[in-house]
Every structure is written in structure tokens, then in C-alpha cells.
Design a protein around this motif. Structure first.
Motif, PDB file in Angstrom:
ATOM      1  N   ASN A 114     -12.060 -28.182   6.056  1.00 34.40           N
ATOM      2  CA  ASN A 114     -11.619 -26.896   6.030  1.00 34.40           C
ATOM      3  C   ASN A 114     -11.816 -25.900   5.319  1.00 34.40           C
ATOM      4  N   ASN A 115     -12.573 -24.331   5.467  1.00 29.41           N
ATOM      5  CA  ASN A 115     -12.020 -23.618   4.553  1.00 29.41           C
ATOM      6  C   ASN A 115     -12.148 -21.904   5.582  1.00 29.41           C
ATOM      7  N   ASN A 116     -11.361 -21.231   4.926  1.00 28.41           N
ATOM      8  CA  ASN A 116     -10.434 -20.477   6.042  1.00 28.41           C
ATOM      9  C   ASN A 116     -10.074 -19.841   5.627  1.00 28.41           C
ATOM     10  N   SER A 117     -10.539 -18.349   5.669  1.00 26.50           N
ATOM     11  CA  SER A 117      -9.979 -17.032   5.237  1.00 26.50           C
ATOM     12  C   SER A 117      -9.767 -15.366   5.287  1.00 26.50           C
ATOM     13  N   THR A 118      -8.282 -15.343   4.893  1.00 25.78           N
ATOM     14  CA  THR A 118      -8.437 -13.759   6.074  1.00 25.78           C
ATOM     15  C   THR A 118      -7.997 -12.282   5.054  1.00 25.78           C
ATOM     16  N   LEU A 119      -7.186 -11.951   6.366  1.00 26.85           N
ATOM     17  CA  LEU A 119      -7.608 -10.022   5.631  1.00 26.85           C
ATOM     18  C   LEU A 119      -7.096  -9.429   6.291  1.00 26.85           C
ATOM     19  N   GLY A 120      -4.906  -8.794   6.286  1.00 25.16           N
ATOM     20  CA  GLY A 120      -5.557  -8.278   6.906  1.00 25.16           C
ATOM     21  C   GLY A 120      -4.137  -6.955   6.551  1.00 25.16           C
ATOM     22  N   LEU A 121      -3.064  -5.957   7.518  1.00 27.46           N
ATOM     23  CA  LEU A 121      -2.858  -5.726   7.460  1.00 27.46           C
ATOM     24  C   LEU A 121      -1.471  -5.645   8.705  1.00 27.46           C
ATOM     25  N   THR A 122      -0.404  -5.519   7.110  1.00 25.90           N
ATOM     26  CA  THR A 122       1.593  -5.411   7.925  1.00 25.90           C
ATOM     27  C   THR A 122       2.359  -4.284   7.506  1.00 25.90           C
ATOM     28  N   LEU A 123       2.512  -4.299   9.035  1.00 31.29           N
ATOM     29  CA  LEU A 123       3.779  -3.320   9.400  1.00 31.29           C
ATOM     30  C   LEU A 123       5.145  -3.385   8.905  1.00 31.29           C
ATOM     31  N   SER A 124       5.294  -2.546   8.448  1.00 31.97           N
ATOM     32  CA  SER A 124       7.122  -3.987   8.706  1.00 31.97           C
ATOM     33  C   SER A 124       7.569  -2.170   8.359  1.00 31.97           C
ATOM     34  N   LEU A 147       1.062  -1.002  -0.391  1.00 33.17           N
ATOM     35  CA  LEU A 147      -0.168   0.198   0.309  1.00 33.17           C
ATOM     36  C   LEU A 147       0.471   0.928   0.185  1.00 33.17           C
ATOM     37  N   TYR A 148       1.915   1.035   1.123  1.00 26.84           N
ATOM     38  CA  TYR A 148       2.707   2.734   1.201  1.00 26.84           C
ATOM     39  C   TYR A 148       3.932   1.770   1.737  1.00 26.84           C
ATOM     40  N   ASP A 149       4.780   2.776   0.679  1.00 27.20           N
ATOM     41  CA  ASP A 149       6.394   2.737   1.286  1.00 27.20           C
ATOM     42  C   ASP A 149       6.848   4.174   0.973  1.00 27.20           C
ATOM     43  N   PHE A 150       6.403   5.134   1.190  1.00 31.23           N
ATOM     44  CA  PHE A 150       7.308   6.444   1.851  1.00 31.23           C
ATOM     45  C   PHE A 150       8.502   6.549   0.004  1.00 31.23           C
ATOM     46  N   GLY A 151       8.157   6.699  -1.180  1.00 27.36           N
ATOM     47  CA  GLY A 151       8.402   7.054  -2.081  1.00 27.36           C
ATOM     48  C   GLY A 151       9.018   6.078  -2.898  1.00 27.36           C
ATOM     49  N   ASN A 152       9.547   4.620  -2.258  1.00 29.71           N
ATOM     50  CA  ASN A 152      10.727   3.842  -3.006  1.00 29.71           C
ATOM     51  C   ASN A 152      10.056   3.422  -4.143  1.00 29.71           C
ATOM     52  N   ARG A 153       8.931   3.225  -4.351  1.00 30.40           N
ATOM     53  CA  ARG A 153       8.634   2.739  -5.726  1.00 30.40           C
ATOM     54  C   ARG A 153       8.802   3.208  -6.587  1.00 30.40           C
ATOM     55  N   ASN A 154       8.652   4.200  -6.416  1.00 28.15           N
ATOM     56  CA  ASN A 154       8.058   6.014  -7.176  1.00 28.15           C
ATOM     57  C   ASN A 154       9.636   6.029  -7.211  1.00 28.15           C
ATOM     58  N   ALA A 155      10.755   6.251  -6.234  1.00 29.04           N
ATOM     59  CA  ALA A 155      12.389   6.448  -6.937  1.00 29.04           C
ATOM     60  C   ALA A 155      12.999   5.205  -7.725  1.00 29.04           C
ATOM     61  N   ASN A 156      12.127   4.313  -7.774  1.00 25.17           N
ATOM     62  CA  ASN A 156      12.971   3.050  -8.200  1.00 25.17           C
ATOM     63  C   ASN A 156      12.237   3.052  -9.689  1.00 25.17           C
ATOM     64  N   LEU A 157      11.587   3.476  -9.939  1.00 25.69           N
ATOM     65  CA  LEU A 157      11.052   4.162 -10.906  1.00 25.69           C
ATOM     66  C   LEU A 157      11.293   4.824 -12.228  1.00 25.69           C
ATOM     67  N   GLU A 158      11.713   5.777 -11.760  1.00 25.22           N
ATOM     68  CA  GLU A 158      11.770   6.838 -12.284  1.00 25.22           C
ATOM     69  C   GLU A 158      13.711   6.148 -12.175  1.00 25.22           C
ATOM     70  N   ASN A 159      14.034   5.707 -11.178  1.00 25.37           N
ATOM     71  CA  ASN A 159      16.078   5.616 -11.718  1.00 25.37           C
ATOM     72  C   ASN A 159      15.641   4.312 -13.159  1.00 25.37           C
ATOM     73  N   ALA A 160      14.837   3.176 -12.792  1.00 28.18           N
ATOM     74  CA  ALA A 160      14.815   2.351 -14.155  1.00 28.18           C
ATOM     75  C   ALA A 160      14.203   3.700 -15.118  1.00 28.18           C
ATOM     76  N   ARG A 161      13.311   4.743 -15.397  1.00 28.09           N
ATOM     77  CA  ARG A 161      12.737   5.080 -16.736  1.00 28.09           C
ATOM     78  C   ARG A 161      14.230   6.283 -17.101  1.00 28.09           C
ATOM     79  N   GLN A 162      14.793   6.270 -15.905  1.00 23.56           N
ATOM     80  CA  GLN A 162      16.213   7.364 -16.415  1.00 23.56           C
ATOM     81  C   GLN A 162      16.930   6.464 -17.343  1.00 23.56           C
ATOM     82  N   LEU A 163      17.031   5.578 -16.527  1.00 29.03           N
ATOM     83  CA  LEU A 163      18.505   4.968 -17.227  1.00 29.03           C
ATOM     84  C   LEU A 163      17.621   3.790 -18.810  1.00 29.03           C
ATOM     85  N   LEU A 164      16.899   4.127 -18.877  1.00 26.86           N
ATOM     86  CA  LEU A 164      16.537   3.870 -19.911  1.00 26.86           C
ATOM     87  C   LEU A 164      16.616   4.414 -21.482  1.00 26.86           C
TER      88      LEU A 164
END
Length: 461
Positions: free
Chosen positions: A316-326, A123-140
Motif C-alpha cells: 500500500n502506498n498512501n500520500s496525504t496533504l492537508g492544513l492544520t489550524l490550531s 504557514l502563519y503564526d501571527f508574528g510569533n516567529r518574527n518576534a522570537n527571531l528579533e529577540n534572539a538577534r537583539q540578545l546576540l
């Protein structure tokens, strides 16, 4: 010579994240690795400069190498884009239990089947994906601009090799003409010596000059073969491949020289290697953002569905939904030093860009001055050649008439041979200087190659 990149077969094979739209809009047509078929080169007929240039782009391994590097960067861009998509895994396991009671009676085995489907999304990583995407785009972008730079450099090398062959053909013709004139002088001196109206010294001096011209002709023949080898090597062909070039004689076209400051300014906007360097700077700056964002927390949303089915047990049929904060707490100071590496890399790329910008201004300045000198030299050598031809005809006529001496004749003969070589060199320099200036400005392309003469060295026949 150029087509749109999206027409390449490589892109049509599968590009679900549309990395092709991130590349520069134009790539060389038909060279190895691009996916387009190369035009069939007919080596049985004389080749034009444009055909030599096309063959070089098609067959030279440098173009395959740079195209492969662009594909690597395009794939890495796809990797960066994939971080915005969820990940889904399906885990299937099975086990069986066999129960044998004390009575020795065997019961049916118990079989358990487990199927777990897990989906995860960042969901959110403080811009890490955006920065990696911009880095890859500029290298291309950098790789694509580097591709254009390699293509222009290869076109320049092919153009220089082409004109070197033309110049060596003209030099060999001039050497043969000088040898013929030396033989004529030797025959005249020998005839006068046999008639008793010239000294042995006259005959020997003329014979020596004749032998020197023969040696120069032999050297010119060797230089021509070396030039042919260099040309076919640039074209991606084995050195022993025989080729023939168009021999149409054209004077070097007049070139209107613009203000050199304007040319330098244009080069700053058009040079593909500077575009690549600018992209490297932006990629390094994005790398700083990515390194900093990697030290921040990340939030994932996960969903899973697990099904267990046993032959003798209820399902048995079990379904789960959750959030993980690392939350990163301590990683041995590695993130700190990664940030320092990224910052130093950005400074390095910026310094390299500034150094390249200075070098470009020097490249344009030198090419501009070389072209001015070459164009002025053509006019000067034209006058020099005309006067040397007249001087030699007068000196030889006077010697045959018995009113001149052999020294004056041989000096005029040597001056004529030198004037021919200087004329050839001036025209060669003019053609190469035009192509070099275009390459220094980032403007050496198909249109420029077509505007260059196929041969600007007049025949001496």
C-alpha cells in the motif's frame, strides 16, 4: 589586536544559517576560545604595555567566558531562524506474524514493513516567529556589545596594573635614594659627634630618620612584589611568575582636553555596555510581541507519504496533504501572566538603560576632572621636587660646614622624600586617568594602548 569575527575557526566549523553575520564586526584576536592562536609571549625580555595588554586578552579567563556567552547567543539565534524551515521526519516500523494452524503444520511468517515520511511547515503564526527571531538577534547584539565592554574593562585593569608596577618601581628607587640620603646625614652627624662639635641628640635624631627611611624602603619592596603579582594575575599567569617591564623613562604626554559635554555625548554613542543595554530593551520589547503572538492561532501545512509492504500481502502506498489550524482556547491564564512578565521585563530593561546612561555621564565627568587634576599636578610636583632638592642640598651643606642644625637638615630630607613620592603619584595618576577617560568613553582599544607610554616614571639613579 582586533580581527574580523568571521575569521574565527568556530564559525568555520559549521554555521548553515549564517549567524556570524549577526554579530558585531570585530572581536579580540587570539584570546582563548576565539580560535586564533595566541602570540607567543617571551617572558625572558622586558614587556611593553601593548604586550601586557595582548597577554591579558589572550590568557585571562574573562575573555573565554564572554566569548562562550556570545557563541551561546549565536546558537540560540540559529534556533530561532530554524523555525522558518520545514520539519521532516521518517518513521520506519516492522512486525511479523507467525500463524500455526490446528493441524500443527507451520506456515511461513508474515512480515510487514511500514515507512512513513512526514513533512510539516508553519504557514502563519501571527508574528510569533518574527518576534522570537528579533529577540534572539537583539540578545546576540547585547552579548557581542558586552564582549567589547569586558575587553575594554580588562584592558583598563591591565593598564592600571602595569602602571602600578611602574609606580612601585619608582617608589622603591625613591625610597632607596631617601635611605641613602638618610645614611649620609647620619654619617655626617656621627662624624661631628665624634669630633665633639655636635650633641648626642643630633646623632640620635639622624639615626632615627635613617632607620625610618630603611623601614620605608622595606615596605616599598613588599608593595612592588604585590603589584607584580596583581599584574601577572591579570595576564592570566600564576602569581609567582617573574616578569620584567620596559623601563624607558618618558614624560607623560600632554593631553588636549575637549569640552566635557562633547565627551559625554560621544560616550553615549560609543560605550559598548550602553549598546548592550539598548539591545536588551529591544529584546524585551520583542519578547512582549512573542508572548502576545503565542496566544493566537497557528496554521500548519503537512504532507505525508506512507508505504506498507508485506511479504504475503499487497503493498500500500498512501500520500496525504492537508492544513492544520490550531486555536488556543484556555491554558489556565498562563499566557496572560507571560505577557505581564514580558511587559515588566521591558520596563526593567528600560530603567536599567536609563540608569546606565546617567552613570556613563558621571563616569566621563569624573575621569575628565581627574585627568585635568593629574596634568596640573605634574607641573606642580615638578616645581616642588626641584625646590626640595635644592633645599636639601643647601641644608646638608650648611650642616656639614657647621653653620646649620640637624633639625633643618632632617626636615629638608623628609620634604625631598615626600616630593619624590608626590611626583611619582602625579605621573601614575596621569597615565591611569587617560586610560580611564578612554574607557569611560568606550574608546579604550589597541590604538589607545599603543599611544600610552611604556613608562612615565623617571629613574632616580
Amino acid at each position: 589586536m582586533l580581527v574580523h569575527a568571521e575569521e574565527s575557526i568556530w564559525y568555520k566549523e559549521g554555521d548553515p544559517l549564517n549567524t556570524r553575520i549577526e554579530t558585531l564586526p570585530r572581536i579580540p584576536e587570539g584570546y582563548r576560545g576565539s580560535g586564533s592562536p595566541c602570540a607567543q609571549l617571551d617572558l625572558g625580555k622586558p614587556l611593553t604595555l601593548a604586550e601586557v595588554a595582548d597577554a591579558s586578552l589572550c590568557n585571562n579567563p574573562q575573555t573565554s567566558e564572554i566569548w562562550a556567552s556570545v557563541r551561546v547567543q549565536a546558537a540560540l539565534l540559529g534556533v530561532a531562524k530554524s523555525a522558518y524551515l520545514p520539519t521532516i521526519t521518517d518513521n520506519v516500523s516492522t512486525n511479523s506474524n507467525v500463524l500455526i494452524p490446528e493441524s500443527g503444520t507451520r506456515r511461513n511468517p508474515s512480515v510487514n514493513l511500514s515507512n512513513s515520511l512526514v513533512a510539516s511547515y508553519l504557514l502563519y503564526d501571527f508574528g510569533n516567529r518574527n518576534a522570537n527571531l528579533e529577540n534572539a538577534r537583539q540578545l546576540l547584539l547585547s552579548a557581542s556589545a558586552s564582549q567589547s565592554s569586558v575587553v575594554q574593562n580588562l584592558l583598563l585593569v591591565a593598564t592600571v596594573a602595569y602602571y602600578q608596577v611602574q609606580a612601585n618601581i619608582a617608589a622603591l628607587n625613591a625610597a632607596r635614594e631617601a635611605e641613602r640620603a638618610g645614611e649620609e646625614s647620619f654619617k655626617a652627624a656621627n662624624a661631628r659627634y665624634r669630633a665633639g662639635v655636635a650633641t648626642p641628640a643630633d646623632m640620635l635624631q639622624a639615626q632615627t630618620a635613617f632607620a625610618q627611611f630603611t623601614l620605608a624602603r622595606i615596605t616599598s619592596e613588599g608593595n612592588l612584589q604585590i603589584a607584580y603579582g596583581n599584574l601577572v594575575n591579570v595576564m592570566g599567569l600564576p602569581a609567582q611568575q617573574k616578569v620584567e617591564l620596559i623601563s624607558t623613562a618618558n614624560d607623560a604626554p600632554a593631553t588636549i582636553l575637549e569640552d566635557v559635554s562633547s565627551l559625554i555625548e560621544q560616550a553615549g554613542l560609543r560605550r559598548p555596555d550602553l549598546v548592550a543595554s539598548e539591545a536588551q530593551v529591544k529584546a524585551a520589547q520583542a519578547g512582549i510581541d512573542a508572548s502576545k503572538a503565542a496566544t493566537k492561532p497557528t496554521i500548519f501545512v503537512t504532507a505525508s507519504n506512507s508505504v506498507q509492504d508485506g511479504s504475503q500481502l499487497s503493498s500500500n502506498n498512501n500520500s496525504t496533504l492537508g492544513l492544520t489550524l490550531s486555536i488556543p482556547i484556555f491554558a489556565g491564564y498562563a499566557p496572560t501572566y507571560r505577557i505581564r512578565v514580558a511587559e515588566a521585563t521591558a520596563d526593567l530593561r528600560a530603567a536599567q538603560r536609563d540608569r546606565l546612561r546617567l552613570q556613563i555621564s558621571l563616569d566621563v565627568w569624573n575621569a575628565y576632572q581627574n585627568l585635568r587634576t593629574a596634568l596640573q599636578s605634574i607641573n606642580a610636583t615638578k616645581v616642588l621636587l626641584e625646590s626640595a632638592e635644592q633645599s636639601y642640598r643647601v641644608a646638608l651643606g650648611r650642616y656639614k660646614a657647621g653653620v646649620g642644625n640637624i633639625i633643618d637638615t632632617l626636615n629638608a630630607q623628609s620634604a625631598l622624600a615626600s616630593a619624590r613620592q608626590q611626583s611619582i603619584q602625579a605621573r601614575l595618576n596621569s597615565n591611569i586617568a587617560r586610560a580611564t577617560l578612554a574607557q569611560a568613553m568606550g574608546a579604550l582599544d589597541s590604538a589607545m594602548i599603543q599611544s600610552l607610554p611604556n613608562a612615565s616614571i623617571p629613574s632616580n639613579n
